[in-house]
Design a protein around this motif. Structure first.
Motif, PDB file in Angstrom:
ATOM      1  N   ILE A 252      38.655  13.306 -21.842  1.00  0.00           N
ATOM      2  CA  ILE A 252      38.800  12.032 -21.118  1.00  0.00           C
ATOM      3  C   ILE A 252      37.630  11.742 -20.178  1.00  0.00           C
ATOM      4  O   ILE A 252      37.583  10.681 -19.549  1.00  0.00           O
ATOM      5  CB  ILE A 252      40.111  11.990 -20.305  1.00  0.00           C
ATOM      6  N   MET A 253      36.693  12.675 -20.061  1.00  0.00           N
ATOM      7  CA  MET A 253      35.613  12.503 -19.098  1.00  0.00           C
ATOM      8  C   MET A 253      34.654  11.386 -19.524  1.00  0.00           C
ATOM      9  O   MET A 253      34.555  11.019 -20.693  1.00  0.00           O
ATOM     10  CB  MET A 253      34.828  13.812 -18.944  1.00  0.00           C
ATOM     11  N   THR A 254      33.937  10.878 -18.553  1.00  0.00           N
ATOM     12  CA  THR A 254      32.831   9.968 -18.796  1.00  0.00           C
ATOM     13  C   THR A 254      31.554  10.803 -18.829  1.00  0.00           C
ATOM     14  O   THR A 254      31.243  11.492 -17.846  1.00  0.00           O
ATOM     15  CB  THR A 254      32.726   8.904 -17.689  1.00  0.00           C
TER      16      THR A 254
ATOM     17  N   VAL B 273      35.353  12.951 -14.187  1.00  0.00           N
ATOM     18  CA  VAL B 273      36.692  12.403 -14.378  1.00  0.00           C
ATOM     19  C   VAL B 273      37.124  11.773 -13.060  1.00  0.00           C
ATOM     20  O   VAL B 273      37.094  12.419 -12.010  1.00  0.00           O
ATOM     21  CB  VAL B 273      37.710  13.489 -14.789  1.00  0.00           C
TER      22      VAL B 273
ATOM     23  N   VAL C 276      42.980  19.438 -14.025  1.00  0.00           N
ATOM     24  CA  VAL C 276      42.012  18.408 -13.623  1.00  0.00           C
ATOM     25  C   VAL C 276      42.648  17.482 -12.593  1.00  0.00           C
ATOM     26  O   VAL C 276      42.045  17.152 -11.559  1.00  0.00           O
ATOM     27  CB  VAL C 276      41.532  17.594 -14.848  1.00  0.00           C
TER      28      VAL C 276
ATOM     29  N   ALA D 246      39.535  18.418 -20.082  1.00  0.00           N
ATOM     30  CA  ALA D 246      38.641  17.559 -19.290  1.00  0.00           C
ATOM     31  C   ALA D 246      37.660  16.811 -20.180  1.00  0.00           C
ATOM     32  O   ALA D 246      37.403  15.620 -19.986  1.00  0.00           O
ATOM     33  CB  ALA D 246      37.895  18.399 -18.259  1.00  0.00           C
TER      34      ALA D 246
ATOM     35  N   ASP E 174      39.953   7.230 -14.859  1.00  0.00           N
ATOM     36  CA  ASP E 174      40.057   7.913 -16.152  1.00  0.00           C
ATOM     37  C   ASP E 174      41.467   8.447 -16.369  1.00  0.00           C
ATOM     38  O   ASP E 174      41.998   8.416 -17.493  1.00  0.00           O
ATOM     39  CB  ASP E 174      39.051   9.068 -16.225  1.00  0.00           C
TER      40      ASP E 174
ATOM     41  N   ILE F  39      44.128  19.385 -18.635  1.00  0.00           N
ATOM     42  CA  ILE F  39      44.177  18.104 -17.932  1.00  0.00           C
ATOM     43  C   ILE F  39      45.047  18.148 -16.679  1.00  0.00           C
ATOM     44  O   ILE F  39      44.751  17.489 -15.670  1.00  0.00           O
ATOM     45  CB  ILE F  39      44.643  16.981 -18.879  1.00  0.00           C
TER      46      ILE F  39
END
Length: 305
Positions: free
Chosen positions: A253-255, A230, A206, A250, A234, A203
């Motif tokens: 928490i990603m969509t 992301v 990211v 990643a 987010d 993260i």
């Protein structure tokens, strides 16, 4: 007074107007528009309108024409002379020179008994009763009438040529109107950086990727395919949810299944999608291949919004 004069022009859009349009439409040359004084300024504007709507046109000042610039007029050109009185010395000298060259002459004139009207092949009447000037001297109502008659010519020719919005964009590539008609997502995305991380990216990396690429987003890639995104949002939600972000990846928490747009989609269509979805970035793709990001700020910079 000017508004009334424009309304009165409607009765002058007649058979003579149609024949003048046909003359220009069937010409193998250009439209040369000439005038003197304020009429010359109106002529310049009509030239610009014709050129931008598919009818090649050139301005020729009447005074300069009789002092060497008559060579502007070529064999197949149609000449349009603009004058309120139709009897100015320059116009009187110019008319026989045009006729000698066997070019068709269209008059935009306010005096139907003038030298210009009597010797033109086609006469477009722009008669006005009075100038808006309280002294009835400064060209105001008369030049407005000339301008509107010129616009009527240009727009009629535009319709006859089938001049489309794509044609308009071709002639206006630098303007915001043109950009709305031709600028694509791919055109914008290629100039942006291309943020991307793997599903198993730590993260912290990211966050670094999003910060370095300065687009507020990064694509999440797995086996060369986009599986998520992301965003700055987010990251904020993650910080509110977790006290300890150590060990987060990643994919945590990603969509998933983010909205993408094909590179050949118009930028203005991408704007519509952003507004509908309430988002400020879209991932651009070529088929299934990720090629970059288009951001709302790009569209603002290009004048699309």
């Amino acid at each position: 007074m000017e508004a009334k004069a424009i309304q009165n022009l409607e009765r002058f859009i007649n058979e003579e107007f149609s024949e003048a349009v046909d003359c220009i439409m069937n010409s193998q040359g250009r439209v040369i528009i000439s005038g003197i004084g304020k009429s010359a300024l109106i002529a310049s504007k009509i030239v610009a309108t014709l050129n931008s709507t598919g009818t090649p046109a050139i301005f020729m000042h009447a005074a300069d024409a009789i002092h060497g610039d008559l060579g502007t007029v070529q064999k197949n050109d149609v000449v349009v002379c603009i004058s309120k009185s139709g009897n100015t010395p320059e116009i009187k000298m110019l008319v026989p020179l045009i006729k000698r060259g066997k070019n068709k002459l269209i008059a935009i004139v306010g005096n139907m008994d003038s030298h210009l009207a009597n010797h033109a092949d086609f006469v477009l009447n722009t008669f006005v009763e009075k100038e808006a000037c309280p002294n009835n001297l400064a060209p105001t109502t008369s030049t407005t009438a000339q301008l509107v008659m010129g616009d009527a010519l240009a727009i009629t020719l535009l319709h006859l040529r089938g001049f489309s919005s794509k044609d308009f964009a071709h002639y206006h590539p630098g303007g915001s109107l043109g950009k709305r008609l031709y600028l694509t997502v791919g055109d914008i995305a290629k100039d942006n950086m291309m943020p991307q991380v793997n599903v198993d990216t730590d993260i912290k990396k990211v966050i670094v990727e999003i910060s370095e690429k300065m687009l507020g987003v990064t694509a999440v890639i797995d086996d060369d395919k986009i599986i998520g995104v992301v965003t700055d949002g987010d990251i904020r939600r993650m910080l509110n949810k977790y006290d300890n972000i150590s060990g987060l990846l990643a994919k945590d928490i990603m969509t998933s299944n983010p909205k993408t747009v094909q590179k050949n989609i118009l930028a203005v269509e991408a704007l519509d999608i952003m507004q509908q979805k309430g988002i400020s970035q879209l991932l651009a793709v070529d088929g299934d291949t990720y090629i970059g990001v288009v951001h709302l700020h790009n569209l603002i910079k290009e004048g699309i919004l």
